[in-house]
Every structure is written in structure tokens, then in C-alpha cells.
Design a protein around this motif. Sequence first.
Motif, short mmCIF file in Angstrom:
data_model
loop_
_atom_site.label_atom_id
_atom_site.label_comp_id
_atom_site.label_asym_id
_atom_site.label_seq_id
_atom_site.Cartn_x
_atom_site.Cartn_y
_atom_site.Cartn_z
N ALA A 140 56.46 17.62 19.89
CA ALA A 140 56.87 17.40 18.50
C ALA A 140 57.47 18.68 17.92
CB ALA A 140 55.66 16.97 17.67
N LYS A 141 58.67 18.56 17.38
CA LYS A 141 59.35 19.72 16.80
C LYS A 141 59.88 19.39 15.41
CE LYS A 141 61.09 21.74 21.14
NZ LYS A 141 62.33 22.13 21.88
N LYS A 142 59.78 20.36 14.53
CA LYS A 142 60.43 20.21 13.23
C LYS A 142 61.92 20.43 13.43
CE LYS A 142 58.61 22.31 9.64
NZ LYS A 142 58.28 23.38 8.66
N ILE A 143 62.73 19.46 13.04
CA ILE A 143 64.17 19.58 13.27
C ILE A 143 64.99 19.64 11.99
CG2 ILE A 143 64.12 18.51 15.57
CD1 ILE A 143 65.08 15.91 14.22
N ILE A 144 64.44 19.13 10.89
CA ILE A 144 65.16 19.20 9.62
C ILE A 144 64.20 19.59 8.51
CG2 ILE A 144 66.40 17.88 7.86
CD1 ILE A 144 67.70 16.29 10.05
N ASP A 145 64.49 20.70 7.87
CA ASP A 145 63.69 21.19 6.75
C ASP A 145 64.61 22.03 5.86
OD1 ASP A 145 61.74 21.93 5.01
OD2 ASP A 145 60.59 23.14 6.42
N ILE A 146 65.16 21.42 4.84
CA ILE A 146 66.06 22.12 3.93
C ILE A 146 65.31 23.28 3.28
CG2 ILE A 146 67.43 21.89 1.81
CD1 ILE A 146 67.94 18.97 2.63
N THR A 147 65.93 24.45 3.27
CA THR A 147 65.26 25.67 2.81
C THR A 147 65.16 25.71 1.29
OG1 THR A 147 67.38 26.83 2.91
CG2 THR A 147 65.91 27.02 4.82
N ASN A 148 64.44 24.77 0.76
CA ASN A 148 64.16 24.72 -0.68
C ASN A 148 62.83 23.99 -0.82
OD1 ASN A 148 63.92 24.01 -3.40
ND2 ASN A 148 66.11 23.66 -3.67
N PRO A 149 61.77 24.67 -1.29
CA PRO A 149 60.44 24.05 -1.35
C PRO A 149 60.37 22.84 -2.27
CG PRO A 149 60.47 26.12 -2.55
CD PRO A 149 61.76 26.05 -1.81
N ASP A 150 61.38 22.66 -3.12
CA ASP A 150 61.39 21.51 -4.02
C ASP A 150 62.08 20.30 -3.40
OD1 ASP A 150 60.10 22.79 -6.21
OD2 ASP A 150 61.97 23.83 -6.68
N ILE A 151 62.62 20.45 -2.19
CA ILE A 151 63.28 19.35 -1.49
C ILE A 151 62.44 18.92 -0.30
CG2 ILE A 151 65.34 18.58 -0.27
CD1 ILE A 151 65.87 19.13 -3.19
N LEU A 152 62.09 17.64 -0.27
CA LEU A 152 61.33 17.07 0.85
C LEU A 152 62.22 16.09 1.61
CD1 LEU A 152 58.03 16.26 -1.12
CD2 LEU A 152 58.73 18.43 -0.10
N GLU A 153 61.94 15.92 2.90
CA GLU A 153 62.79 15.09 3.74
C GLU A 153 62.00 13.88 4.26
OE1 GLU A 153 64.05 19.02 3.23
OE2 GLU A 153 62.40 18.52 4.59
N PHE A 154 62.58 12.70 4.09
CA PHE A 154 61.90 11.46 4.45
C PHE A 154 62.86 10.50 5.16
CE2 PHE A 154 59.59 12.89 0.63
CZ PHE A 154 58.28 12.85 1.09
N HIS A 155 62.27 9.47 5.75
CA HIS A 155 62.94 8.27 6.24
C HIS A 155 64.16 8.53 7.12
CE1 HIS A 155 64.16 4.05 6.26
NE2 HIS A 155 62.97 3.78 5.75
N PRO A 156 63.96 9.12 8.30
CA PRO A 156 65.10 9.33 9.21
C PRO A 156 65.62 8.02 9.78
CG PRO A 156 63.03 9.83 10.32
CD PRO A 156 62.69 9.56 8.88
N SER A 157 66.91 7.95 10.01
CA SER A 157 67.55 6.81 10.66
C SER A 157 68.65 7.38 11.54
CB SER A 157 68.12 5.85 9.63
OG SER A 157 68.65 4.70 10.26
N ILE A 158 68.74 6.91 12.78
CA ILE A 158 69.53 7.60 13.80
C ILE A 158 70.63 6.70 14.35
CG2 ILE A 158 69.42 8.83 16.01
CD1 ILE A 158 66.29 8.35 13.94
N THR A 159 71.82 7.25 14.53
CA THR A 159 72.94 6.52 15.10
C THR A 159 72.98 6.69 16.62
OG1 THR A 159 74.54 8.32 14.99
CG2 THR A 159 74.26 6.99 13.00
N ASN A 160 73.87 5.96 17.27
CA ASN A 160 74.04 6.08 18.72
C ASN A 160 74.45 7.48 19.14
OD1 ASN A 160 73.46 3.34 19.19
ND2 ASN A 160 75.59 2.75 18.84
N GLU A 161 75.15 8.20 18.27
CA GLU A 161 75.61 9.56 18.58
C GLU A 161 74.55 10.61 18.31
OE1 GLU A 161 77.51 7.39 16.75
OE2 GLU A 161 78.70 6.88 18.53
N GLY A 162 73.42 10.20 17.73
CA GLY A 162 72.35 11.16 17.44
C GLY A 162 72.36 11.70 16.04
N THR A 163 73.33 11.29 15.22
CA THR A 163 73.36 11.72 13.82
C THR A 163 72.15 11.15 13.08
OG1 THR A 163 75.76 11.88 13.77
CG2 THR A 163 74.66 11.63 11.65
N ILE A 164 71.51 12.00 12.29
CA ILE A 164 70.34 11.58 11.50
C ILE A 164 70.75 11.45 10.04
CG2 ILE A 164 68.01 12.15 10.75
CD1 ILE A 164 67.67 13.80 13.21
#
Length: 287
Positions: A140-164
Motif C-alpha cells: 500500500a502506497k500513498k500516491i495522491i496527497d495535495i500539499t494543502n492540509p485543508d484539501i482531502l482526496e476521496f473517491h478514486p476512479s481509474i481509466t484504462n490508461e491509468g489516469t485517476i
Amino acid sequence: MKTTLLLILFFSIALSASAQKNSFDYFGFPSPGDKIELFAPGIISLENTKEYSLAVSPVGDEVFFATGTWPECKIMHVKKMESGWSKPEVASFSRDCFAVEPAFSPDGKYLYFSSSKGEKDIKQYSIRRMEKAGNKWVNAKKIIDITNPDILEFHPSITNEGTIYFCAWDLKTNKGSIYKSDYLNGVYSEPAKENVPFEGNCSVTNPFVDPAGKFIITSTEVENSKNSYDAFISYRNNKGWAKPLNFGKRFNSSEVDDSFDISPDGKFLFIYKNDNVYRTETKGVIQ
């Protein structure tokens, strides 16, 4: 030459049979057709708990889903065994942390989710990725974490090319926006805001993106609307995303209508409402 062709034919038939054998059986429940019915009561939709964010493996042998109220959420896991489906239990990677909104990559090699694992503040959710190794999910690796403590990241959805595609939630404004990160040469690009053309200052959350990138579904609070969050769909054209279309009264109400997901075979729309998972056929709903 003839022997080689026979071997190729044999393995093609074997692979086809294996794919059919491993296809998701929907726990034996018949299709609801165009009705919206509670999905898998007693297995997925449980009494006295909240279930949502269903993720079905592309070969149909595993199902993950979220339960609980944020930020104290857990991801549950059921697996197809020779004797049948296992009982729901907390996924191994969610036992020591809070986690939510699992999603498979279209090829089934990776599992994505949002979690505050390892954070002092359990609200600091960001997006992780695990990979399949045999019958286990590891690394398990953290892959997306916007460098702003007021921004949280949720609900990933992935395409065939790997775009999240994912929801970036702003704690200061209490609004969400859709962001995406491309996957190139084994590296995720810096997340950038995606233009889904809603009018006004809307809160746009919980994206589901078609693996081929043909459409995107969101849960959106439209500015000055009397309703709370409604489900919308936007189809891609040669200029980008077209104007989002409301799913209408059949799916949306005056209450908060949460996110939707689609089964990997494209046949069913999973709908999260009344603290349970519902489904209906996508035929006639998705173009």
C-alpha cells in the motif's frame, strides 16, 4: 503447424471458459431489470449499518465496499471461495486504520482507496494504491496527497490508461472539485482540476469515470438549487466534457443523493441511498 493451431484454439477456449467461470454472479440475485432494488441484502446491504462505494473485481471474485460514517469508516471485503462467498469482514489493510471508497483498476492489478492511515489527524484522507500479489493485496502506497492540509482526496476512479479522477474536498469552503492525475512511465502527474462544466459555484464530488473515458458521473450540489446533492452525467465530446445532465427524479430526490458506480461488465448501476446499496440495469440509462 496444425498442432500449433490446435494448441492455440485449445488455450483460447480454455481462457474464454475461465473468463466466463470467473465472471461476477451477483451473489445469485436475479437482475432487477429497470427497477431500482436493494442489492444483495444480508451480504452487502446489511441492517443497522451504512454501506456504499461498491468495488467489484473485473473477474468477479472479490468485492470491497465501504461502511461507517466519515471519518470513522472501514472497507469491507467478501471473496468467492470454492464453497461460495465468504462473509463480509473488515479488509486486512483497513483493520488498523480508517479507509473508504475502494476502486479497482480496469485490469484488476491494483486496488485504490482513500484513507488516513498513519496520520495523526484521522480526517487527513488521501489516496492509496495496492497491488495484487497472488491472492493477497500488498504494498500500500500513498500516491495522491495535495500539499494543502485543508484539501482531502476521496473517491478514486481509474481509466484504462491509468489516469485517476478523484474528489478534492476543501475543508475551508466545504465544497468539492474534480481533479485528475495522469499515469505516465510509472509516475503520477501533479493533480490538476478537471473542467466539468457546471454553471456557477458548485460542489462537485464522487466521480465515476467510464474506463474508456466516454462519460463521467458526479454527485453535485448545484449553486442556488433547492435540492442537495444530485447525480449528474457528462459525456465526452471533441471539446471535452459536455454540459452535465441531471439523472432526473427517478434517481434524484430532495434528499442528499450520493455517488453512483457501474459494475465492471457495464450492465448495472449501483446507487447508494438510505444507507444501503441499490442497483438497476444501465440499459436505457447510460448512452
